[in-house]
Design an enzyme around this catalytic site. Structure first.
Site, mmCIF file in Angstrom:
data_model
loop_
_atom_site.group_PDB
_atom_site.id
_atom_site.type_symbol
_atom_site.label_atom_id
_atom_site.label_comp_id
_atom_site.label_asym_id
_atom_site.label_seq_id
_atom_site.Cartn_x
_atom_site.Cartn_y
_atom_site.Cartn_z
ATOM 1 N N ARG A 47 -48.917 37.098 33.169
ATOM 2 C CA ARG A 47 -48.334 38.285 32.504
ATOM 3 C C ARG A 47 -47.641 37.865 31.215
ATOM 4 N NH1 ARG A 47 -43.337 39.820 33.623
ATOM 5 N NH2 ARG A 47 -43.483 39.650 35.882
ATOM 6 N N TYR A 99 -53.760 60.316 15.708
ATOM 7 C CA TYR A 99 -54.549 60.335 16.948
ATOM 8 C C TYR A 99 -53.764 61.116 18.012
ATOM 9 C CZ TYR A 99 -56.294 58.609 21.388
ATOM 10 O OH TYR A 99 -56.761 58.533 22.674
ATOM 11 N N ASP A 171 -51.451 52.311 11.207
ATOM 12 C CA ASP A 171 -52.545 52.206 12.175
ATOM 13 C C ASP A 171 -53.819 51.934 11.384
ATOM 14 O OD1 ASP A 171 -54.677 52.681 13.927
ATOM 15 O OD2 ASP A 171 -53.547 54.147 15.100
ATOM 16 N N LYS A 196 -61.874 49.825 19.463
ATOM 17 C CA LYS A 196 -62.785 50.378 18.469
ATOM 18 C C LYS A 196 -63.491 49.250 17.705
ATOM 19 C CE LYS A 196 -61.148 54.211 20.081
ATOM 20 N NZ LYS A 196 -59.823 54.095 20.536
HETATM 21 C C1 LIG Z 1 -56.587 55.745 15.363
HETATM 22 C C2 LIG Z 1 -56.311 55.446 16.792
HETATM 23 N N1 LIG Z 1 -55.162 54.821 17.111
HETATM 24 C C3 LIG Z 1 -54.859 54.524 18.394
HETATM 25 C C4 LIG Z 1 -55.704 54.870 19.433
HETATM 26 C C5 LIG Z 1 -55.330 54.528 20.865
HETATM 27 O O1 LIG Z 1 -56.057 53.427 21.299
HETATM 28 P P1 LIG Z 1 -56.500 53.156 22.832
HETATM 29 O O2 LIG Z 1 -57.459 54.233 23.218
HETATM 30 O O3 LIG Z 1 -57.105 51.782 22.775
HETATM 31 O O4 LIG Z 1 -55.260 53.200 23.652
HETATM 32 C C6 LIG Z 1 -56.914 55.502 19.139
HETATM 33 C C7 LIG Z 1 -57.837 55.872 20.231
HETATM 34 O O5 LIG Z 1 -58.792 56.583 20.039
HETATM 35 C C8 LIG Z 1 -57.213 55.806 17.789
HETATM 36 O O6 LIG Z 1 -58.358 56.438 17.451
#
Ligand SMILES: Cc1ncc(COP(=O)(O)O)c(C=O)c1O
Length: 380
Positions: A47, A99, A171, A196
């Site tokens: 962990r 998001y 992000d 992604k």
């Molecule tokens: C731009 C963006 N940030 C954060 C996230 C969250 O990521 P996760 O699904 O890996 O938790 C996503 C998920 O689609 C996203 O598109």
């Protein structure tokens, strides 16, 4: 070293104990002590850390140009760790079209711990400035936004954040460090859903947080080991493998994205296309300045929900699925899928209509993607 060389070699040195060119997956929960108080190889419990995580964190920190990186079980777990840098009573200004999961985390969970959030149009620095309060401690932007592809000027946001001595978080999921360099533009923290493009093969969920300041890095590591959302050995291995091809994948994503966006833009059944690589995009010039390429995320409006539904039920090469950034083309209806947790009035305000389709263009042969879209558009 160049980006592709770093992606392949940093953190990915041959395994010192066996010489294996690709380090093994250390599928163990615990590590033997040499003597009381002295862990044999520097690890004690998975962990808190393990070799696959350490390797991936080195690669990610190098690629984003940060001081340190920490990887989490999902993008959301990483983003949650970033918000935990704050204290009750602190206020955050965020891009209004973030998001949906970030919207949900902040408005339905973190507000109960005394944090305050304002969602504003971060494409306009004057609006961002107007949203600042004496207790604002963080500015959180997503650029381009998911799914409407609005672009925020990172350097302008960094200037604003530095003047007010607050933290700028970017992000970078849609772009990856190959196409966009937030830290070079002044960001203090970068986050990713590595589910992604960073992994790129739709076979692992993961997130990362990249820090520029040692004091933030210490706190993020403390959260990672205390709350226990560090990424597992197998998932770290998969993302490390995916990252090795990031540069070539992003080049092909760019080329395919541009070709598909141009095709959709010229199609009579498509009402509107949102894509930073098109001259019609309101921030096309900013995108050219800030990004090394337009990327492969496209949103387009088919006019009404029924048309969108018929279209989505006909695509064959494009998979109707959540997520994005994989080698395969993925298509979705944000209002009912990724952004369903966002209230309808907010969706309407930020342009997520019930007929807005989001397409993550993969790296299949682009002619095949286009003919798949064309045959499905016959049903619109
Ligand atoms: C731009 C963006 N940030 C954060 C996230 C969250 O990521 P996760 O699904 O890996 O938790 C996503 C998920 O689609 C996203 O598109």
């Amino acid at each position: 070293m160049g980006f592709a060389t770093n992606a392949i070699h940093v953190g990915q040195e041959p395994d010192p104990s066996t010489g294996a060119v690709v380090a093994p997956i250390y599928q163990t929960s615990t590590y033997v002590y040499e003597e009381l108080g002295k862990a044999k190889g520097g690890y004690d419990y998975a962990r808190t850390n393990h070799p696959n995580r350490k390797a991936l964190e080195r690669t990610v920190a190098k690629l984003e140009g940060g001081h340190a990186a920490y990887v989490f079980t999902s993008g959301m777990a990483g983003i949650d760790a970033v918000f935990r840098l704050l204290r009750p009573g602190d206020h955050v200004v965020l891009s209004e079209a973030v998001y949906g999961g970030v919207y949900r985390l902040s408005t339905q969970l973190l507000v109960h711990f005394g944090l305050e959030f304002s969602f504003v149009d971060t494409t306009d620095p004057a609006v961002v400035l107007g949203a600042m309060r004496p207790n604002t401690k963080m500015l959180y932007i997503e650029t381009p936004t998911n799914p409407t592809l609005r672009i925020t000027d990172i350097a302008a946001m960094a200037k604003l954040a530095n003047e007010r001595r607050i933290t700028l978080v970017v992000d970078n999921t849609f772009m990856t460090p190959y196409l966009q360099r937030p830290i070079e533009l002044g960001a203090h923290i970068v986050v990713h859903s590595m589910t992604k493009y960073m992994n790129g093969h739709s076979d692992a969920v993961g997130g990362s947080v990249i820090l520029t300041r040692p004091e933030d890095a210490e706190k993020i590591y403390f959260t990672q080991k205390s709350a226990g959302a560090g990424l597992s050995p197998m998932d770290c291995f998969l993302v490390s493998r995916g990252l090795k091809t990031l540069a070539v994948r992003m080049l092909q994503h760019n080329a395919n994205g541009l070709a598909v966006a141009r095709h959709l833009d010229a199609h009579p059944k498509v009402r509107k296309v949102y894509y930073p690589g098109l001259a019609s995009h309101p921030q096309h010039e900013l995108a050219r300045r800030q990004q090394k390429g337009p990327g492969a995320m496209i949103a387009f409006d088919l006019g009404d929900e029924g048309a969108a539904r018929r279209f989505l039920n006909q695509v064959k090469i494009c998979s109707l699925a959540e997520s994005l950034g994989g080698v395969e083309s993925l298509i979705s209806l944000p209002a009912q899928m990724t952004h369903a947790s966002m209230p309808k009035e907010v969706r309407d305000r930020v342009g997520i209509t019930d007929s807005l389709v989001r397409l993550s263009v993969g790296i299949e042969d682009v002619e095949d993607i286009i003919s798949d879209l064309d045959q499905a558009l016959l049903y619109v």
